[in-house]
Enzyme design. Structure first.
Site, short mmCIF file in Angstrom:
data_model
loop_
_atom_site.label_atom_id
_atom_site.label_comp_id
_atom_site.label_asym_id
_atom_site.label_seq_id
_atom_site.Cartn_x
_atom_site.Cartn_y
_atom_site.Cartn_z
CE1 TYR A 53 30.40 39.12 40.93
CE2 TYR A 53 30.93 41.44 40.67
CZ TYR A 53 30.92 40.16 40.19
OH TYR A 53 31.44 39.91 38.93
CG HIS A 120 26.88 37.81 36.22
ND1 HIS A 120 26.83 38.13 37.55
CD2 HIS A 120 28.15 37.44 35.99
CE1 HIS A 120 28.03 37.98 38.10
NE2 HIS A 120 28.84 37.55 37.16
N PRO A 199 42.49 39.11 35.26
CG PRO A 199 43.03 41.38 35.13
CD PRO A 199 41.96 40.45 35.62
N GLY A 201 45.26 35.98 36.57
CA GLY A 201 45.13 34.56 36.81
C GLY A 201 44.49 34.20 38.11
N GLY A 203 44.75 35.55 40.90
CA GLY A 203 45.73 35.61 41.98
C GLY A 203 46.94 34.73 41.76
CG PHE A 205 50.33 34.97 36.85
CD1 PHE A 205 51.29 33.99 36.69
CD2 PHE A 205 49.18 34.89 36.10
CE1 PHE A 205 51.12 32.97 35.77
CE2 PHE A 205 48.99 33.87 35.18
CZ PHE A 205 49.96 32.90 35.01
#
Length: 302
Positions: A53, A120, A199, A201, A203, A205
């Protein structure tokens, strides 16, 4: 905050994914200080980052944000994926790289031990036994406390666990992505906890219905009806759509009999607080059955 145990590692029932804190146009350091500080105040003491990241920058800002509060945190990071100069991701799981990468992560995180160290992604050129074996050496050296895997098959979970106990499997898991359910039975058998990323989705949902429907129509028509169903439950219950999606993931622990600790990302304190409030949400049997039925084609078609 209530807690659970994954392979001997005690964590709160919800963590914080820090990846987006270094994605443009986020103001990295300021975001991390504000959101991480509030997270710790609320009991969200399980933080997730990775060398990938921000090309290490994410670990740096997380480490700085924890400068005076490291003892409060279960700190997780990952090895095995890094950016190449051409913008592609290179997978590295050889023992020499694992050892060097751990030392680099420790420096960036300003700490002398990593609580949970994930592979990872599996390097297809390297046996998973070699990668986990090198990580096990880091445990023996006191640089790492527990080991995890990410996005691996059931067979790879078994192979890694045979080398050294695996505390957690991190994988995408949401109403929109359910492939990991093929691996969960092995995790339950071996005592491996599940750490779902995305969790909500990715973004899907959290978006407005028009945007969500457009994404579904273009990318995954088998999801048709799912965004509207989540919205309807949210409106009826006085919740956000993201909270409904998160509650469904949290209640997978009841379905599968394994510890499930989602790590939703947040780059605003308000969203962090909404996510934490979802811990108090319990979807009833009828809501769960309807969501499962509507999302099931996602699993079958993935």
């Amino acid at each position: 905050m209530p807690e659970t145990t994954m392979g001997g590692l005690t964590v709160p029932l919800q963590g914080l994914g820090c990846m987006k804190m270094t994605e443009p146009p986020r103001p990295g350091r300021e975001t991390a200080d504000a959101v991480i500080g509030r997270a710790l105040d609320l009991g969200v003491t399980f933080l997730d980052t990775a060398e990938l990241y921000g090309n290490g920058r994410n670990e740096e800002i997380v480490g700085r944000a924890l400068a005076h509060r490291r003892g409060e945190v279960v700190l997780a990071t990952k090895v095995g994926a890094r950016w190449k100069g051409d913008g592609d991701v290179q997978l590295r799981g050889d023992a020499d790289y694992v050892r060097k990468a751990c030392d680099a992560s420790l420096r960036r995180l300003c700490t002398d031990v990593i609580d949970l160290y994930y592979l990872h992604r599996r390097d297809p050129a390297v046996p998973i036994e070699e990668s986990v074996g090198a990580m096990a050496e880091l445990v023996a050296a006191g640089k790492v406390r527990h080991l995890g895997l990410s996005e691996v098959t059931a067979e790879e979970v078994r192979a890694g666990h045979a080398v050294h106990p695996i505390a957690a499997l991190q994988s995408s898991w949401s109403l929109a992505v359910r492939r990991v359910e093929e691996v969960v039975p092995v995790c339950a058998e071996l005592g491996v906890g599940l750490v779902p990323y995305g969790p909500q989705g990715a973004g899907l949902f959290n978006a407005d219905l028009e945007t969500a429907n457009a994404r579904v129509a273009q990318d995954a028509p088998e999801h048709a009806g799912l965004p509207a169903l989540v919205r309807d439950i949210a409106q009826r219950r006085g919740l956000t759509t993201g909270q409904v999606a998160l509650a469904w993931v949290q209640q997978r622990a009841d379905v599968w009999g394994v510890p499930v600790v989602p790590i939703p990302g947040a780059t605003r304190v308000r969203h962090l607080e909404e996510n934490v409030a979802a811990l108090d949400v319990r979807l009833d049997a009828a809501e769960l059955a309807l969501l499962d039925r509507t999302s099931q084609p996602v699993l079958e078609g993935s």
